[in-house]
Design an enzyme around this catalytic site. Structure first.
Site, PDB file in Angstrom:
ATOM      1  N   LYS A 122      58.884  46.303  58.549  1.00  0.00           N
ATOM      2  CA  LYS A 122      60.322  46.216  58.870  1.00  0.00           C
ATOM      3  C   LYS A 122      60.597  47.142  60.047  1.00  0.00           C
ATOM      4  O   LYS A 122      60.274  48.337  59.990  1.00  0.00           O
ATOM      5  CB  LYS A 122      61.178  46.637  57.674  1.00  0.00           C
ATOM      6  CG  LYS A 122      61.345  45.543  56.640  1.00  0.00           C
ATOM      7  CD  LYS A 122      62.405  45.933  55.619  1.00  0.00           C
ATOM      8  CE  LYS A 122      62.543  44.853  54.564  1.00  0.00           C
ATOM      9  NZ  LYS A 122      63.460  45.261  53.473  1.00  0.00           N
TER      10      LYS A 122
ATOM     11  N   GLU B  16      61.547  58.307  47.074  1.00  0.00           N
ATOM     12  CA  GLU B  16      60.948  56.979  47.307  1.00  0.00           C
ATOM     13  C   GLU B  16      59.578  56.866  46.619  1.00  0.00           C
ATOM     14  O   GLU B  16      59.132  55.762  46.308  1.00  0.00           O
ATOM     15  CB  GLU B  16      60.814  56.701  48.816  1.00  0.00           C
ATOM     16  CG  GLU B  16      62.128  56.735  49.588  1.00  0.00           C
ATOM     17  CD  GLU B  16      62.902  55.407  49.603  1.00  0.00           C
ATOM     18  OE1 GLU B  16      62.471  54.450  48.940  1.00  0.00           O
ATOM     19  OE2 GLU B  16      63.939  55.362  50.301  1.00  0.00           O
TER      20      GLU B  16
ATOM     21  N   GLU C 173      60.565  39.099  52.320  1.00  0.00           N
ATOM     22  CA  GLU C 173      61.640  39.367  51.359  1.00  0.00           C
ATOM     23  C   GLU C 173      62.428  38.107  51.012  1.00  0.00           C
ATOM     24  O   GLU C 173      63.653  38.124  50.968  1.00  0.00           O
ATOM     25  CB  GLU C 173      62.575  40.466  51.913  1.00  0.00           C
ATOM     26  CG  GLU C 173      63.332  41.218  50.823  1.00  0.00           C
ATOM     27  CD  GLU C 173      64.040  42.460  51.336  1.00  0.00           C
ATOM     28  OE1 GLU C 173      63.451  43.216  52.124  1.00  0.00           O
ATOM     29  OE2 GLU C 173      65.183  42.671  50.944  1.00  0.00           O
TER      30      GLU C 173
ATOM     31  N   ARG D 241      59.919  41.636  47.114  1.00  0.00           N
ATOM     32  CA  ARG D 241      60.096  42.788  48.007  1.00  0.00           C
ATOM     33  C   ARG D 241      61.466  43.433  47.789  1.00  0.00           C
ATOM     34  O   ARG D 241      61.635  44.628  47.992  1.00  0.00           O
ATOM     35  CB  ARG D 241      59.916  42.360  49.472  1.00  0.00           C
ATOM     36  CG  ARG D 241      59.932  43.541  50.413  1.00  0.00           C
ATOM     37  CD  ARG D 241      59.370  43.228  51.786  1.00  0.00           C
ATOM     38  NE  ARG D 241      59.361  44.439  52.579  1.00  0.00           N
ATOM     39  CZ  ARG D 241      58.748  44.600  53.726  1.00  0.00           C
ATOM     40  NH1 ARG D 241      58.058  43.610  54.241  1.00  0.00           N
ATOM     41  NH2 ARG D 241      58.784  45.746  54.369  1.00  0.00           N
TER      42      ARG D 241
ATOM     43  N   HIS E 167      69.257  51.366  46.180  1.00  0.00           N
ATOM     44  CA  HIS E 167      69.793  51.325  47.544  1.00  0.00           C
ATOM     45  C   HIS E 167      71.223  50.799  47.618  1.00  0.00           C
ATOM     46  O   HIS E 167      71.943  51.145  48.539  1.00  0.00           O
ATOM     47  CB  HIS E 167      68.878  50.495  48.455  1.00  0.00           C
ATOM     48  CG  HIS E 167      67.637  51.235  48.868  1.00  0.00           C
ATOM     49  ND1 HIS E 167      66.709  51.712  47.964  1.00  0.00           N
ATOM     50  CD2 HIS E 167      67.178  51.624  50.090  1.00  0.00           C
ATOM     51  CE1 HIS E 167      65.731  52.332  48.605  1.00  0.00           C
ATOM     52  NE2 HIS E 167      65.993  52.298  49.897  1.00  0.00           N
TER      53      HIS E 167
HETATM   54  N1  GLY Z   1      61.982  49.789  52.634  1.00  0.00           N
HETATM   55  C1  GLY Z   1      62.039  48.589  51.947  1.00  0.00           C
HETATM   56  C2  GLY Z   1      61.080  47.572  52.449  1.00  0.00           C
HETATM   57  O1  GLY Z   1      60.214  47.887  53.228  1.00  0.00           O
HETATM   58  O2  GLY Z   1      61.171  46.434  52.061  1.00  0.00           O
END
Ligand code: GLY
Length: 366
Positions: free
Chosen positions: A142, A184, A236, A241, A248
């Protein structure tokens, strides 16, 4: 040394994790560089690590050129993107070349996006220097920048060719940032690995105090979890994912209320958000109350916020709900929530009534 493979067909790559790795980074980068000059984009805070990386490239015979940009979220902007892309073009970067991103999540996201669009895509190597970047943002592809309308609204999926993680660089990270990144780490246990959460309860404080073997173990375990989830759902689209977004949505509301400032770091908001997600799941009888208590107790034990009061947020529930409505994950007015049936049993629920969440937030101590 641990090597985790992120298995994505032609876009597969290795994540190498080892204490002291930065001083040997050149050996790993030389085969990708193939004699070409390698630009390094670094933030102004990582000077000593940049010097170590440059020495290792010299030793490996890899020519390099540093581009240093200001540290901080403001660099995830169109203006800095343009500067970085222009500098890379001036340096003659070609499609088959590789750019090194040395720094935290800001640098990784910015350089990842710059290399996604430079000549329609060239290679990049992530060398993350914060715990948050090591266990999350440097792996999975990402990339992006912030826009006037919000954070991370412009970007692309662009996988790195290699990720080099040296846990030793965390020695120089401010303790507050280390703790925020640790949220995290724990998140992977909460998602689908109850045994890892129990390991964190046992070992988290020692890890944060600097124990090198526990740190390396936790990073390798987290990266393996992230690699597995990204391998199952790179873009995603399958709901897998999205599990990485645990904490969040609640956290986003808190961060927005704090003005996305140093008042509440992203990882701190995620910690409080996970506690709220478990608290809400317990109130709805989806999850045992004791599991929600364990989550809060662990955050308290390591000095992370476990709810609104600890995060210093006293906003009324309707304002927090309004922030959630503007979350980029909202779709057609509906917000997908990550809820839990227990520790290690997170699931995606697309049918949560915002009014119900509002009632829960209104009950939370301020
Ligand atoms: N940080 C969340 C992801 O990489 O999907």
């Amino acid at each position: 040394m641990t090597v985790v493979r992120v298995a994505l067909d032609a876009r597969s790559y290795d994540v190498v994790i080892e204490n002291g790795l930065l001083a040997r980074a050149g050996e790993h980068i030389a085969p990708l560089a193939r004699g070409r000059r390698v630009p390094i984009v670094a933030d102004a805070n990582v000077g000593p690590h940049l010097a170590t990386l440059q020495r290792s490239l010299d030793t490996a015979g890899v020519p390099h050129e540093a581009i240093v940009i200001p540290a901080g979220e403001k660099s995830k902007s169109w203006a800095t993107l343009e500067q970085v892309v222009d500098r890379l073009l001036d340096l003659g970067v070609e499609r088959g070349d590789h750019v090194i991103a040395l720094g935290g999540g800001v640098i990784g996201d910015l350089v990842g996006f710059a290399t996604a669009i430079l000549k329609r895509g060239c290679g990049f190597v992530q060398v993350p220097t914060t715990l948050l970047a090591q266990v999350d943002s440097s792996v999975g592809g990402k990339t992006g920048i912030n826009a006037r309308a919000g954070k991370n609204l412009v970007g692309a999926f662009h996988q790195p060719k290699l990720v080099l993680i040296d846990p030793q660089v965390l020695d120089t990270l401010p303790p507050r940032e280390l703790r925020a990144g640790y949220a995290e780490v724990v998140k992977y246990g909460l998602i689908d690995d109850a045994a890892f959460f129990a390991w964190c309860e046992e070992n988290g404080a020692a890890l944060l105090a600097g124990d090198p073997s526990r740190r390396e173990y936790a990073i390798a375990h987290s990266v393996a979890a992230k690699a597995r989830i990204v391998g199952e759902d790179e873009f995603e689209t399958l709901g897998r994912r999205a599990l990485l977004n645990l904490g969040h949505t609640f956290g986003h509301a808190l961060e927005a209320e704090a003005g996305f400032s140093d008042r509440l770091l992203h990882g701190e908001a995620v910690a409080a958000g996970c506690a709220l997600a478990f608290g809400y799941s317990a109130v709805r009888d989806l999850c045992p109350a004791f599991d929600a208590v364990r989550v809060s107790a662990h955050w308290q034990a390591v000095g992370l916020p476990d709810g609104l009061a600890a995060a210093g947020i006293d906003a009324p529930a309707d304002r927090l709900i309004e922030h959630m409505r503007h979350d980029k994950k909202a779709s057609g007015g509906q917000i997908p929530f990550l809820l839990a049936r227990g520790i290690g049993q997170t699931y995606l629920d697309r049918n949560v009534a915002l009014a119900d969440v509002g009632n829960f937030l209104a009950m939370q101590p301020r």
